[in-house]
Enzyme design. Structure first.
Site, PDB file in Angstrom:
ATOM      1  N   GLY A 140       0.544  -1.568   0.409  1.00 42.29           N
ATOM      2  CA  GLY A 140       0.053  -0.148  -0.195  1.00 42.29           C
ATOM      3  C   GLY A 140       0.592   1.246   0.271  1.00 42.29           C
ATOM      4  O   GLY A 140       0.765   2.132  -0.698  1.00 42.29           O
ATOM      5  N   ASP A 141       2.010   1.541   0.437  1.00 46.47           N
ATOM      6  CA  ASP A 141       3.072   2.462   0.431  1.00 46.47           C
ATOM      7  C   ASP A 141       3.700   1.978  -0.531  1.00 46.47           C
ATOM      8  O   ASP A 141       5.009   3.395  -0.355  1.00 46.47           O
ATOM      9  CB  ASP A 141       3.818   2.574   2.450  1.00 46.47           C
ATOM     10  CG  ASP A 141       4.655   1.806   1.984  1.00 46.47           C
ATOM     11  OD1 ASP A 141       4.545   0.431   1.427  1.00 46.47           O
ATOM     12  OD2 ASP A 141       5.157   1.070   3.334  1.00 46.47           O
ATOM     13  N   HIS A 201       6.681  -2.695  -7.452  1.00 46.44           N
ATOM     14  CA  HIS A 201       6.969  -2.450  -6.118  1.00 46.44           C
ATOM     15  C   HIS A 201       7.990  -0.695  -6.007  1.00 46.44           C
ATOM     16  O   HIS A 201       8.762  -0.483  -7.183  1.00 46.44           O
ATOM     17  CB  HIS A 201       7.856  -2.936  -5.325  1.00 46.44           C
ATOM     18  CG  HIS A 201       7.490  -4.664  -5.476  1.00 46.44           C
ATOM     19  ND1 HIS A 201       6.543  -5.035  -4.248  1.00 46.44           N
ATOM     20  CD2 HIS A 201       6.836  -5.018  -6.368  1.00 46.44           C
ATOM     21  CE1 HIS A 201       6.279  -5.714  -4.331  1.00 46.44           C
ATOM     22  NE2 HIS A 201       6.137  -6.379  -5.673  1.00 46.44           N
ATOM     23  N   GLU A 226      11.367  -3.307  -8.705  1.00 44.86           N
ATOM     24  CA  GLU A 226      12.000  -2.401  -8.089  1.00 44.86           C
ATOM     25  C   GLU A 226      11.654  -1.372  -9.249  1.00 44.86           C
ATOM     26  O   GLU A 226      13.539  -1.038  -9.146  1.00 44.86           O
ATOM     27  CB  GLU A 226      13.396  -2.458  -7.357  1.00 44.86           C
ATOM     28  CG  GLU A 226      12.279  -4.501  -5.632  1.00 44.86           C
ATOM     29  CD  GLU A 226      11.683  -3.583  -4.785  1.00 44.86           C
ATOM     30  OE1 GLU A 226      11.608  -2.671  -4.749  1.00 44.86           O
ATOM     31  OE2 GLU A 226      11.076  -4.455  -3.973  1.00 44.86           O
TER      32      GLU A 226
END
Length: 512
Positions: A146-147, A246, A328
């Site tokens: 979520g972050d 991510h 990422e």
């Protein structure tokens, strides 16, 4: 872990504790104890660069910034930091607007709901969206944590770029005409709204899938609704490859994510060569990912970086035959919104090239039966201990393989009830097409019934019919003989039993 084991039957122990709860508790307890050894060295994927390096991992002057895996306090996301990012309702509206504007190449559908009931919306982009085609399917998933919201923003930008450049840009046209692209901008809308890593139940969704190395999360009722939605989506779909976006680092991560050793060590999956190729496609197309000083070439094996268990990418590969990367894409987990245009430019080429790679490389084809029906056969490559399955509807398969001029592969296709077929294929720097037609198993032993209608009128039909009836008569004779023998045997036992009973019941006569 096989999903057939999920429907475990709850049996009560003497203590009155359900077996499944006891098993789950023991599994988590054992794995938790094992994880304690990682506390001083583990690096949390998606780490916040504002955190201090782990002791013993990096010096104060080192540029590697990481955060502890079991960090208790998450960084607070202020209203100022969240400003400029779409809210969940704004994201939903943007997706609906996209589906209207680009209706000729898209459709919108939901794969389920979050804990708080927010729909998990997906956009499919293709020239025949919603139709079955013998084409590979690729999926992007954003906002798993979520972050880490950058992915949800970049995926909307990708969708709009494809729509705007269809029939203008060669790569956009290639993707839309030859691939079914599915985009899930947010897997964790509740976590985003709460501005934290976990979902509404505060569960890390990237630790919530069944695990290859430890019996974790193998009880369906204990999984989160977002996890179950992804699993059902993958099993019902026929995805060739995938990527989840991510934040907190800059690297392309590939399986395996964990190992049975529970320590940082390279653990190669059967398709390690192909995964490294896919990771390099993304890293080399990125503005600066391949220049990383921490990760050679900007790519890493998950278990070598640090092992995680219950991750999504390993489950996709094992249970869906889907080659998934964990990307990422931003050093900062929640960067200011004014940095999003730059992050889009840094990642745009990488995202496009990764999707396009599923048709530019590998082996693609269809599997049919002799009478032309598509078959959901398994496709195997000699020397690689993994397989992909052809679709049950069209019989199409798409086997990701690293390209290489002059590389030879032995390809086998099998399905119960059919003879296995094997062939050799010489790969070049591009993709290859290879179709299969499977013969029924033991077809020579199947009795052919003579054609009584449409007689050839040369006497051979009559001969075939007589021989066929003789065969039937012989089979009937054998069956009748066996039945008669069993009947006599049964009657004999019954008769002897009756006689014995009469001897016992009837009083003996006195002898005169």
């Amino acid at each position: 872990m096989d999903d057939d084991d999920e429907a475990s039957v709850a049996t009560e122990r003497e203590l009155g504790l359900p077996m499944e709860r006891l098993t789950l508790f023991l599994d988590r307890f054992i794995v938790s104890l094992s994880f304690l050894s990682l506390l001083t060295t583990a690096i949390a994927r998606g780490g916040d660069p504002s955190q201090h390096p782990l002791p013993g991992v990096a010096d104060a002057g080192d540029s590697i910034l990481t955060r502890q895996l079991f960090e208790e306090k998450e960084p607070v996301i202020t209203d100022e930091m969240a400003g400029g990012y779409m809210s969940n309702s704004e994201l939903e509206e943007a997706m609906k607007e996209f589906s209207k504007r680009c209706a000729n190449i898209s459709r919108m559908y939901s794969i389920g709901k979050s804990v708080k009931g927010f729909p998990l919306w997906v956009m499919e982009i293709s020239d025949k969206a919603g139709e079955e085609e013998p084409e590979p399917a690729f999926k992007f998933i954003g906002n798993v944590h979520g972050d880490e919201p950058v992915g949800r923003e970049l995926l909307m930008l990708l969708a709009n770029w494809l729509c705007d450049n269809y029939m203008k840009d060669p790569l956009a046209t290639l993707i839309i005409k030859n691939i079914h692209l599915h985009i899930l901008p947010t897997m964790n809308p509740d976590g985003f709204a709460l501005r934290r890593r976990g979902n509404a139940n505060n569960v890390d969704l990237n630790r919530n899938f069944p695990d290859k190395f430890f019996p974790m999360n193998d009880i369906m009722q204990t999984r989160q609704p977002e996890t179950r939605a992804i699993m059902t989506w993958v099993k019902e779909g026929h995805f060739t490859a995938s990527a989840s976006l991510h934040g907190g680092a800059l690297v392309a991560n590939y399986p395996w994510d964990g190992s049975e050793w529970i320590r940082k060590q390279y653990n190669a999956c059967p398709d390690d060569r192909t995964f490294r190729y896919m990771a390099r496609v993304y890293s080399n197309s990125h503005y600066n990912m391949s220049l990383s000083k921490e990760f050679e070439g900007g790519i890493t094996n998950g278990a070598l970086w640090y092992p995680i268990y219950g991750g999504m990418q390993d489950w996709n590969y094992i249970h869906g035959g889907c080659f998934e990367l964990t990307l990422e894409i931003s050093d900062n987990k929640w960067p200011p919104a004014n940095e999003l245009p730059v992050l889009w430019e840094y990642n745009r080429k990488s995202m496009i090239n990764l999707v396009a790679s599923v048709v530019k490389t590998g082996i693609h084809g269809r599997v049919f039966s002799k009478d032309g029906h598509p078959l959901p056969a398994s496709v195997m490559i000699k020397g690689i201990n993994s397989m992909v399955n052809a679709s049950s509807i069209l019989g199409d398969y798409h086997r990701m393989l690293a390209p290489g001029a002059g590389k030879s592969y032995q390809v086998s296709v099998s399905l119960p009830g059919f003879q296995q077929k094997t062939t050799q294929i010489l790969m070049q720097d591009s993709s290859a097409s290879l179709d299969f037609i499977l013969e029924p198993e033991d077809s020579s032993k199947i009795r052919r019934i003579p054609r009584i209608l449409g007689c050839r009128c040369d006497g051979t039909d009559k001969l075939e019919l007589v021989q066929y009836l003789r065969g039937i008569q012989l089979e009937i004779y054998i069956v009748v003989s066996i039945c008669l023998f069993l009947f006599i045997l049964f009657k004999r036992k019954w008769f002897l039993k009756l006689v014995n009973q009469r001897h016992i019941v009837t009083p003996k006569r006195s002898i005169v």
